[in-house]
Write a protein that holds these residues in place. Structure first.
Motif, PDB file in Angstrom:
ATOM      1  N   ALA A  42     -13.880  17.104   7.176  1.00  0.00           N
ATOM      2  CA  ALA A  42     -11.754  17.932   7.768  1.00  0.00           C
ATOM      3  C   ALA A  42     -11.550  17.636   6.854  1.00  0.00           C
ATOM      4  N   ALA A  43     -11.890  16.081   5.712  1.00  0.00           N
ATOM      5  CA  ALA A  43     -11.576  16.370   4.144  1.00  0.00           C
ATOM      6  C   ALA A  43     -12.466  17.043   3.450  1.00  0.00           C
ATOM      7  N   HIS A  44     -13.250  16.620   3.763  1.00  0.00           N
ATOM      8  CA  HIS A  44     -13.981  18.264   2.751  1.00  0.00           C
ATOM      9  C   HIS A  44     -13.814  19.001   2.643  1.00  0.00           C
ATOM     10  N   ALA A  45     -13.943  19.761   3.954  1.00  0.00           N
ATOM     11  CA  ALA A  45     -13.110  21.344   3.991  1.00  0.00           C
ATOM     12  C   ALA A  45     -11.647  21.265   3.253  1.00  0.00           C
ATOM     13  N   ALA A  46     -11.036  20.645   2.992  1.00  0.00           N
ATOM     14  CA  ALA A  46      -9.534  20.625   2.955  1.00  0.00           C
ATOM     15  C   ALA A  46      -9.734  20.604   1.016  1.00  0.00           C
ATOM     16  N   ALA A  47     -10.658  19.893   0.486  1.00  0.00           N
ATOM     17  CA  ALA A  47     -10.516  19.732  -0.944  1.00  0.00           C
ATOM     18  C   ALA A  47     -11.247  21.227  -1.375  1.00  0.00           C
ATOM     19  N   ARG A  48     -12.523  21.258  -0.203  1.00  0.00           N
ATOM     20  CA  ARG A  48     -12.989  22.974  -0.878  1.00  0.00           C
ATOM     21  C   ARG A  48     -12.558  24.204  -1.021  1.00  0.00           C
ATOM     22  N   ASP A  49     -11.676  24.611   0.128  1.00  0.00           N
ATOM     23  CA  ASP A  49      -9.768  25.006   0.548  1.00  0.00           C
ATOM     24  C   ASP A  49      -8.777  24.667  -1.025  1.00  0.00           C
ATOM     25  N   ALA A  50      -8.822  23.317  -1.190  1.00  0.00           N
ATOM     26  CA  ALA A  50      -7.841  23.066  -2.462  1.00  0.00           C
ATOM     27  C   ALA A  50      -8.687  24.206  -3.388  1.00  0.00           C
ATOM     28  N   VAL A  51      -9.474  23.930  -3.998  1.00  0.00           N
ATOM     29  CA  VAL A  51     -10.171  24.259  -5.271  1.00  0.00           C
ATOM     30  C   VAL A  51     -10.677  25.832  -4.598  1.00  0.00           C
ATOM     31  N   HIS A  52     -10.651  26.600  -3.628  1.00  0.00           N
ATOM     32  CA  HIS A  52     -10.905  27.555  -3.659  1.00  0.00           C
ATOM     33  C   HIS A  52      -9.128  29.115  -3.473  1.00  0.00           C
ATOM     34  N   ILE A  53      -8.677  28.411  -2.100  1.00  0.00           N
ATOM     35  CA  ILE A  53      -7.612  29.285  -2.312  1.00  0.00           C
ATOM     36  C   ILE A  53      -6.924  29.685  -3.666  1.00  0.00           C
ATOM     37  N   PRO A  54      -6.165  30.990  -3.535  1.00  0.00           N
ATOM     38  CA  PRO A  54      -5.546  31.673  -4.712  1.00  0.00           C
ATOM     39  C   PRO A  54      -4.685  31.426  -4.997  1.00  0.00           C
ATOM     40  N   LEU A  55      -3.706  30.698  -6.058  1.00  0.00           N
ATOM     41  CA  LEU A  55      -1.855  30.411  -6.260  1.00  0.00           C
ATOM     42  C   LEU A  55      -1.074  31.953  -5.054  1.00  0.00           C
ATOM     43  N   ASP A  56      -0.308  31.611  -4.926  1.00  0.00           N
ATOM     44  CA  ASP A  56       0.509  32.183  -4.190  1.00  0.00           C
ATOM     45  C   ASP A  56       1.087  31.911  -5.962  1.00  0.00           C
ATOM     46  N   THR A  57       0.830  33.388  -6.914  1.00  0.00           N
ATOM     47  CA  THR A  57       1.984  33.541  -7.986  1.00  0.00           C
ATOM     48  C   THR A  57       3.274  33.971  -7.524  1.00  0.00           C
TER      49      THR A  57
END
Length: 257
Positions: A42-57
């Motif tokens: 779960a932590a690994h998935a959260a880290a990957r999401d943090a990198v790839h989910i685009p910024l809601d500008t």
């Protein structure tokens, strides 16, 4: 469970309260317990999401605009996609277009960069910038903030040169790990210009309350570094954070031995 097992468990339980590192996980046969394996995944998935989910500008810009130092401009780097940004750090340091950044000289400019964790910027940037403005606003002129996407720290130098900021604070999402996926860093550069090296910057890292550095403390440290940079005439390796000196010399001395 034997007395030794209980004592061992108490030891690790106590030690784990002082760190977010995965220590004393135990074992099930020759492997980790299932719970620990699942938590690691779960932590690994959260880290990957943090990198790839685009910024809601749009949402971030609306929140930043309410702070009261101006509506943020939008800048992107020459990296055309997240994949290219990760493969080509050099492109993340160069602007695609700076025409949206007003040429309005100020003592301090702020760049809010997605970096390697857009999630961190969404979680913490607004509250952190609010504390920075409260700490710095009475002593310095502040430029309207700039939101930068697909951005590395050095992209801020180009923005600062365009806006003519004396001191630049780049608030950027730090590389996520398996313990923290939403940590922010502040990179301070005095008299920024394209071509500045990392040795000419100061970094305040690990900003992610409640477990990391708090917003107010980070702002206080930043204010001290800004003051020191203006007195010294430069930032970087010769500029030191002395904000904790009193605490260490007084009440902290006993703890340090």
């Amino acid at each position: 469970m034997t007395t030794d097992d209980i004592a061992r468990q108490q030891f690790w339980d106590t030690l784990r309260q002082s760190t977010q590192a995965r220590i004393g996980l135990g074992r099930s046969g020759n492997a980790l317990p299932t719970r620990e394996v699942l938590e690691l995944s779960a932590a690994h998935a959260a880290a990957r999401d943090a990198v790839h989910i685009p910024l809601d500008t749009e949402r971030l810009a609306a929140a930043i605009g309410e702070i009261g130092i101006g509506q943020p401009a939008m800048v992107t780097s020459r990296a055309s996609s997240r994949g290219e940004y990760l493969r080509r750090p050099d492109l993340g340091r160069l602007p695609a277009d700076l025409s949206s950044v007003p040429n309005t000289p100020a003592d301090i400019g702020f760049v809010l960069a997605d970096g390697l964790s857009p999630t961190a910027l969404m979680h913490h940037a607004t509250a952190l910038l609010r504390e920075l403005v409260a700490e710095l606003g009475e002593s310095y002129t502040l430029a309207a903030p700039v939101i930068a996407t697909q951005a590395r720290v050095a992209l801020g130098d180009h923005i600062a040169a365009r806006g003519q900021y004396t001191t630049l604070l780049v608030i950027i999402g730090e590389r996520p790990g398996l313990s923290v996926a939403d940590s922010l860093g502040i990179y301070l550069t005095h008299r920024p210009q394209p071509g500045c090296s990392d040795a000419e910057r100061n970094c305040i890292s690990n900003i992610h309350p409640p477990d990391g550095l708090g917003y107010r403390e980070a702002a206080r440290i930043a204010a001290g570094l800004v003051s020191g940079a203006r007195q010294l005439g430069r930032s970087g390796v010769e500029l030191k954070d002395t904000s904790r000196g009193v605490a260490i010399d007084a009440g902290g001395r006993g703890e340090l031995g």
